[in-house]
Design a protein around this motif. Structure first.
Motif, PDB file in Angstrom:
ATOM      1  N   TYR A 412       0.811  -1.215   0.000  1.00 58.76           N
ATOM      2  CA  TYR A 412       0.000   0.000   0.000  1.00 58.76           C
ATOM      3  C   TYR A 412       0.850   1.273   0.000  1.00 58.76           C
ATOM      4  O   TYR A 412       0.426   2.307  -0.533  1.00 58.76           O
ATOM      5  N   GLY A 413       2.039   1.199   0.579  1.00 56.25           N
ATOM      6  CA  GLY A 413       2.908   2.371   0.608  1.00 56.25           C
ATOM      7  C   GLY A 413       3.284   2.872  -0.783  1.00 56.25           C
ATOM      8  O   GLY A 413       3.027   4.036  -1.123  1.00 56.25           O
ATOM      9  N   PRO A 414       3.888   2.020  -1.632  1.00 54.88           N
ATOM     10  CA  PRO A 414       4.223   2.472  -2.987  1.00 54.88           C
ATOM     11  C   PRO A 414       2.995   2.877  -3.804  1.00 54.88           C
ATOM     12  O   PRO A 414       3.052   3.847  -4.565  1.00 54.88           O
ATOM     13  N   ILE A 415       1.883   2.149  -3.644  1.00 54.86           N
ATOM     14  CA  ILE A 415       0.671   2.512  -4.397  1.00 54.86           C
ATOM     15  C   ILE A 415       0.213   3.913  -4.021  1.00 54.86           C
ATOM     16  O   ILE A 415      -0.069   4.748  -4.893  1.00 54.86           O
ATOM     17  N   LEU A 416       0.160   4.208  -2.732  1.00 52.33           N
ATOM     18  CA  LEU A 416      -0.249   5.544  -2.294  1.00 52.33           C
ATOM     19  C   LEU A 416       0.760   6.594  -2.766  1.00 52.33           C
ATOM     20  O   LEU A 416       0.374   7.684  -3.212  1.00 52.33           O
ATOM     21  N   GLY A 417       2.043   6.268  -2.677  1.00 45.68           N
ATOM     22  CA  GLY A 417       3.066   7.204  -3.118  1.00 45.68           C
ATOM     23  C   GLY A 417       2.947   7.537  -4.595  1.00 45.68           C
ATOM     24  O   GLY A 417       3.055   8.707  -4.994  1.00 45.68           O
ATOM     25  N   TRP A 418       2.705   6.517  -5.423  1.00 43.57           N
ATOM     26  CA  TRP A 418       2.550   6.756  -6.871  1.00 43.57           C
ATOM     27  C   TRP A 418       1.303   7.595  -7.155  1.00 43.57           C
ATOM     28  O   TRP A 418       1.323   8.469  -8.019  1.00 43.57           O
ATOM     29  N   ILE A 419       0.226   7.315  -6.430  1.00 43.52           N
ATOM     30  CA  ILE A 419      -1.002   8.113  -6.628  1.00 43.52           C
ATOM     31  C   ILE A 419      -0.737   9.584  -6.288  1.00 43.52           C
ATOM     32  O   ILE A 419      -1.137  10.487  -7.027  1.00 43.52           O
ATOM     33  N   LEU A 420      -0.052   9.819  -5.185  1.00 46.33           N
ATOM     34  CA  LEU A 420       0.248  11.199  -4.783  1.00 46.33           C
ATOM     35  C   LEU A 420       1.148  11.887  -5.816  1.00 46.33           C
ATOM     36  O   LEU A 420       0.972  13.072  -6.119  1.00 46.33           O
ATOM     37  N   GLN A 421       2.079  11.145  -6.378  1.00 46.97           N
ATOM     38  CA  GLN A 421       2.951  11.723  -7.407  1.00 46.97           C
ATOM     39  C   GLN A 421       2.171  12.043  -8.667  1.00 46.97           C
ATOM     40  O   GLN A 421       2.398  13.087  -9.302  1.00 46.97           O
TER      41      GLN A 421
END
Length: 426
Positions: A412-421
């Motif tokens: 979930y961390g990378p997924i959320l990070g990519w969405i924010l980017q």
């Protein structure tokens, strides 16, 4: 605000107090007398502390392996001191993390009370560190102000606490020893993957726990004995590959590697015994007490508890899961090194043990031996590749993520990070 933060950081962040309060509230709702409430609360808190301290010490006992494996593969060894990592990681996000944790727990309680998702997340140590991940992702990848980080983060955490318990509850069907509760642990995505792989490719009839072994080796079915022997052999083999002279100079403080390995194995066996004893003590008290909450306060609710509660029913799966996840993690590390991936990563051994064990348990429950192996191998790859994607996104929270990044952090961390980017930093 300072008083509130003190309560959050010193009381609510201590899972043992939340567990104790749950027992008190549940038994008061059942109109129990104080002479029944007090011993039940204390036994629950003692049992939980045995599980928690046992788990932390068990994980800490694995950390010397990290230094030795780093030597074997000629890699940079990152700090494995959890206290130092926490100090570094909390420096920039401590206040946001504490508030997200407190309000996220409140949102979880409200969702459990007023929606059909009746799950109360009681693993405060899990949600506390996950609050840190959310705070780091929002702080280092968005332009949100302080209040925005806390508000958005609390909603995210409350939803995570509720829905991770919900889908794990579905996967729990058929898992021995899981009656009366769901799991509140940051391996939930790995458990889901392991369950799906086991159902697709496994064979439930070939139960890993019922595997035939010679009668003279029946003692290996006892988790304490089996883990003691496995960890002794593992430490010895890794010490030999790292070279005995280097190991004695840098790891054992001059102690012979055979003696060192035996002591580590016995220590591991002792702490797993502490955990199992704590599991039995805690479950005998908290499940009956929680009935008061489920009947009177949050109707039909279920508590979300920690992974080690399932260990006694699946001793072989615990061992197989750890070893398979470790092999997969090391393989993934070599793949990333071969392609010159810009972030150096190393299998985080504490998550590798606990999430590896958990995914093997669920894999075995739904797909037998093949399911256990597939689930825990997948877990190891998710941990290592997910950690590689995650670390550049979390800023000062990276040191603790190198040690404690369990499956949900790395999914979930990378997924959320990519969405924010993609959103341009909000």
């Amino acid at each position: 605000m300072s008083v509130f933060l003190y309560i959050v950081n010193n009381v609510l962040s201590q899972a043992v107090f939340i567990i104790g309060m749950v027992v008190i509230v549940g038994m008061v709702a059942q109109k129990k007398s104080w002479d029944q409430i007090l011993p039940s609360t204390l036994k629950t808190m003692i049992g939980f502390t045995m599980i928690n301290v046992g788990g932390q010490t068990l994980g800490g006992a694995l950390l010397p392996l990290q230094q030795m494996i780093s030597k074997i593969f000629d890699m940079k060894a990152f700090s494995s001191n959890i206290g130092v990592a926490q100090a570094e990681s909390f420096a920039d996000i401590g206040t946001e993390m504490a508030l997200i944790f407190a309000f996220g727990f409140l949102i979880n309680l409200l969702l459990a009370r007023f929606t059909r998702f009746k799950y109360v997340h009681l693993s405060a140590h899990v949600s506390f560190f996950f609050a840190g991940l959310i705070a780091a992702l929002l702080k280092f990848n968005t332009t949100l102000p302080f209040t925005g980080i806390v508000a958005v983060g609390a909603i995210m955490l409350g939803l995570y606490m509720t829905f991770s318990c919900a889908y794990v509850a579905v996967c729990m069907k058929g898992v021995k020893g899981g009656e009366g509760f769901t799991l509140a642990h940051s391996s939930s995505s790995g458990l889901l993957v392991a369950t799906l792989l086991a159902k697709l490719f496994g064979n439930k009839e070939n139960d890993l726990e019922e595997m035939e072994i010679p009668k003279k080796l029946n003692f290996l079915r006892e988790m304490t004995i089996a883990l003691t022997l496995v960890m002794t052999v593992l430490f010895l083999i890794v010490s030999l590959f790292a070279t005995p002279s280097w190991t004695m100079e840098n790891i054992t403080g001059g102690q012979d590697i055979i003696v060192f390995s035996l002591l580590r194995g016995v220590e591991f066996g002792m702490w797993i015994t502490v955990i199992i004893t704590g599991v039995r003590m805690m479950l005998s008290e908290i499940i009956p007490a929680f009935h008061g909450i489920a009947n009177k306060i949050i109707p039909n609710s279920k508590p979300g508890l920690d992974i080690p509660l399932l260990f006694p029913s699946y001793p072989t799966s615990v061992i197989v899961g750890f070893l398979c996840s470790l092999v997969a993690g090391l393989t993934g590390m070599l793949i990333l090194g071969a392609i010159n991936y810009p972030v150096v990563v190393f299998p985080a051994l504490i998550p590798t043990f606990f999430t590896g064990a958990a995914t093997a348990i669920f894999g075995n429950a739904h797909g037998g031996r093949r399911g256990a192996i597939l689930g825990s191998l997948a877990n190891g790859f998710i941990l290592i590749f997910g950690q590689a994607f995650l670390l550049p996104m979390v800023g000062s929270y990276a040191p603790i993520m190198r040690i404690l990044s369990e499956t949900d952090y790395t999914v979930y961390g990378p997924i959320l990070g990519w969405i924010l980017q993609l959103l341009g930093g909000a």
